[in-house]
Design an enzyme around this catalytic site. Structure first.
Site, short mmCIF file in Angstrom:
data_model
loop_
_atom_site.label_atom_id
_atom_site.label_comp_id
_atom_site.label_asym_id
_atom_site.label_seq_id
_atom_site.Cartn_x
_atom_site.Cartn_y
_atom_site.Cartn_z
N PHE A 184 0.86 -1.18 0.00
CA PHE A 184 0.00 0.00 0.00
C PHE A 184 0.89 1.24 0.00
O PHE A 184 1.98 1.22 0.59
CB PHE A 184 -0.90 -0.03 1.24
CG PHE A 184 -1.94 1.05 1.28
CD1 PHE A 184 -3.09 0.93 0.50
CD2 PHE A 184 -1.78 2.18 2.07
CE1 PHE A 184 -4.05 1.93 0.52
CE2 PHE A 184 -2.74 3.17 2.10
CZ PHE A 184 -3.89 3.05 1.32
N THR A 186 1.45 3.93 1.55
CA THR A 186 2.05 4.52 2.75
C THR A 186 3.01 3.59 3.46
O THR A 186 3.62 3.98 4.46
CB THR A 186 0.95 4.93 3.75
OG1 THR A 186 0.17 3.77 4.10
CG2 THR A 186 0.05 6.00 3.15
N LYS A 187 3.18 2.37 2.97
CA LYS A 187 4.10 1.43 3.61
C LYS A 187 5.55 1.81 3.30
O LYS A 187 5.83 2.59 2.39
CB LYS A 187 3.81 0.00 3.16
CG LYS A 187 2.40 -0.48 3.50
CD LYS A 187 2.16 -0.47 5.00
CE LYS A 187 0.89 -1.21 5.40
NZ LYS A 187 -0.34 -0.47 5.10
N ASN A 188 6.49 1.23 4.05
CA ASN A 188 7.91 1.55 3.84
C ASN A 188 8.32 1.28 2.40
O ASN A 188 9.10 2.04 1.81
CB ASN A 188 8.78 0.73 4.79
CG ASN A 188 8.60 1.14 6.24
OD1 ASN A 188 7.47 1.34 6.69
ND2 ASN A 188 9.68 1.27 6.97
#
Length: 376
Positions: A184, A186-188
């Site tokens: 997704f 916004t993940k790292n």
């Protein structure tokens, strides 16, 4: 005063814009938009990054968890133990298979599942444990794996927020039987849309997942199982290949930002800072503090502080205000308020401050000064 968002994806994109756009244009020019060499190469690269032999890319982190459970033949009548403090998908996928989620309280310092409470809920129906590496910090995987071996249980690591994290030097997603990742945005390691992956060292599990994610199709138009359509599209795979090259650098920047927050916030009264286990490498998908409740307030004091911060241009987030065991959809499971007190307290107190690799020192100062004014 500038508004500071919880994450700034546009700023990240500007840093790798030329590489990303070139990779996307190459896919568009190829005419191969589903599957193909680009997806296969990303799977190879990500398997190498996680130190496993097999990686299967899929549509989302949610699908990764669901496919993992299906590949282990978990379903009706089975129980799966997991934390009550996680995104809803962690429990939702268990229910989708027909199995029952069994919720456990959390460690108050790490927000991860309290490993000392797992054995007390194991029954003859228990088939698996899903530890969640919440906010980027690994669960104590030595303890989880020891329990799993004792009771012959599967372990599915929910690594959605922890890509690049390590437990005693081992990458998350390589320790349990299966690792599940979310890409997704916004993940790292985030795509420009949805995406996910499953990692394992078990070739048979990987083969089963590959069949299930393509409508249960083992050969063209031959369907051996009821599967689903869960493919990572080629454009996302191309973008992820670019971003994977930067992931360790970005994670290091997150670590440095967390250390600055620790220093700047250390003297503020009424808050607790996040803790890191000695054996783990935290990758700080979120920097989550506690705003201690005031006994006389029925509303969480955290919510009052959050509104004040927003008025000052600081956008913070609450993960997660309603624990899984108290979600309306799970009322038939019979959990009561007060049954998992550490989770319930965390749900009233946690607040995630802005955290992304390109957050500047000046922006962090603005966050901290604003928080100090709110608490005063």
């Amino acid at each position: 005063m500038n508004q500071i968002p919880p994450v700034n994806l546009a700023r990240q994109h500007q840093l790798i814009r030329e590489e990303t756009e070139a990779a996307v244009l190459e896919v568009l020019s190829s005419g191969r938009y589903i599957g193909g060499a680009v997806v296969s190469e990303f799977e190879r690269q990500f398997a190498s990054y996680v130190s496993v032999s097999e990686c299967v890319a899929c549509n989302s982190g949610t699908d990764a968890l669901y496919l993992a459970l299906r590949a282990l033949n978990i379903g009706q009548g089975d129980e799966v133990i997991t934390t009550s403090f996680s995104f809803f998908a962690t429990a939702e996928v268990i229910t989708r298979t027909g199995a029952t989620p069994v919720f456990v309280d959390i460690d108050p310092q790490t927000f991860n599942i309290d490993v000392d409470r797992i054995e007390s809920v194991i029954t003859s129906k228990t088939k698996a444990i899903i530890p969640v590496h919440l906010f980027g910090q690994p669960t104590d995987m030595n303890a989880v794996m020891a329990i799993a071996r004792s009771y012959n249980l599967f372990v599915i690591e929910d690594c959605a927020q922890a890509t690049g994290a390590r437990w005693q030097g081992k990458p998350v997603g390589s320790i349990g039987h299966i690792g599940c990742f979310s890409f997704f945005p916004t993940k790292n390691l985030g795509a420009c849309g949805d995406g996910g992956a499953i990692t394992t060292n078990d070739r048979a599990i990987a083969a089963s997942i590959r069949t299930l994610k393509e409508h249960g199709m083992s050969d063209r138009y031959r369907h051996d199982a009821i599967g689903l359509n869960s493919r990572l599209d080629t454009i996302q795979a191309a973008i992820l290949q670019v971003k994977l090259r930067y992931l360790d650098r970005w994670n290091q920047q997150r670590t440095e930002i967390a250390a600055i927050y620790d220093r700047l916030l250390s003297l503020l009264p009424g808050i607790e800072l996040p803790q890191t286990l000695a054996n783990s490498k935290h990758v700080w998908n979120q920097y989550t503090i506690r705003i201690k409740d005031k006994e006389e307030d029925s509303q969480p004091y955290r919510d009052i502080v959050r509104v004040k911060l927003q008025q000052m241009g600081i956008i913070s987030m609450v993960y997660y205000p309603i624990p899984l065991h108290l979600q309306p959809v799970y009322k038939d499971l019979g959990y009561q308020t007060g049954q998992l007190p550490t989770v319930e307290q965390a749900a009233r107190e946690v607040l995630s401050l802005p955290m992304f690799p390109d957050l500047s020192f000046e922006e962090q100062q603005q966050v901290v000064y604003s928080l100090k004014d709110c608490l005063n």
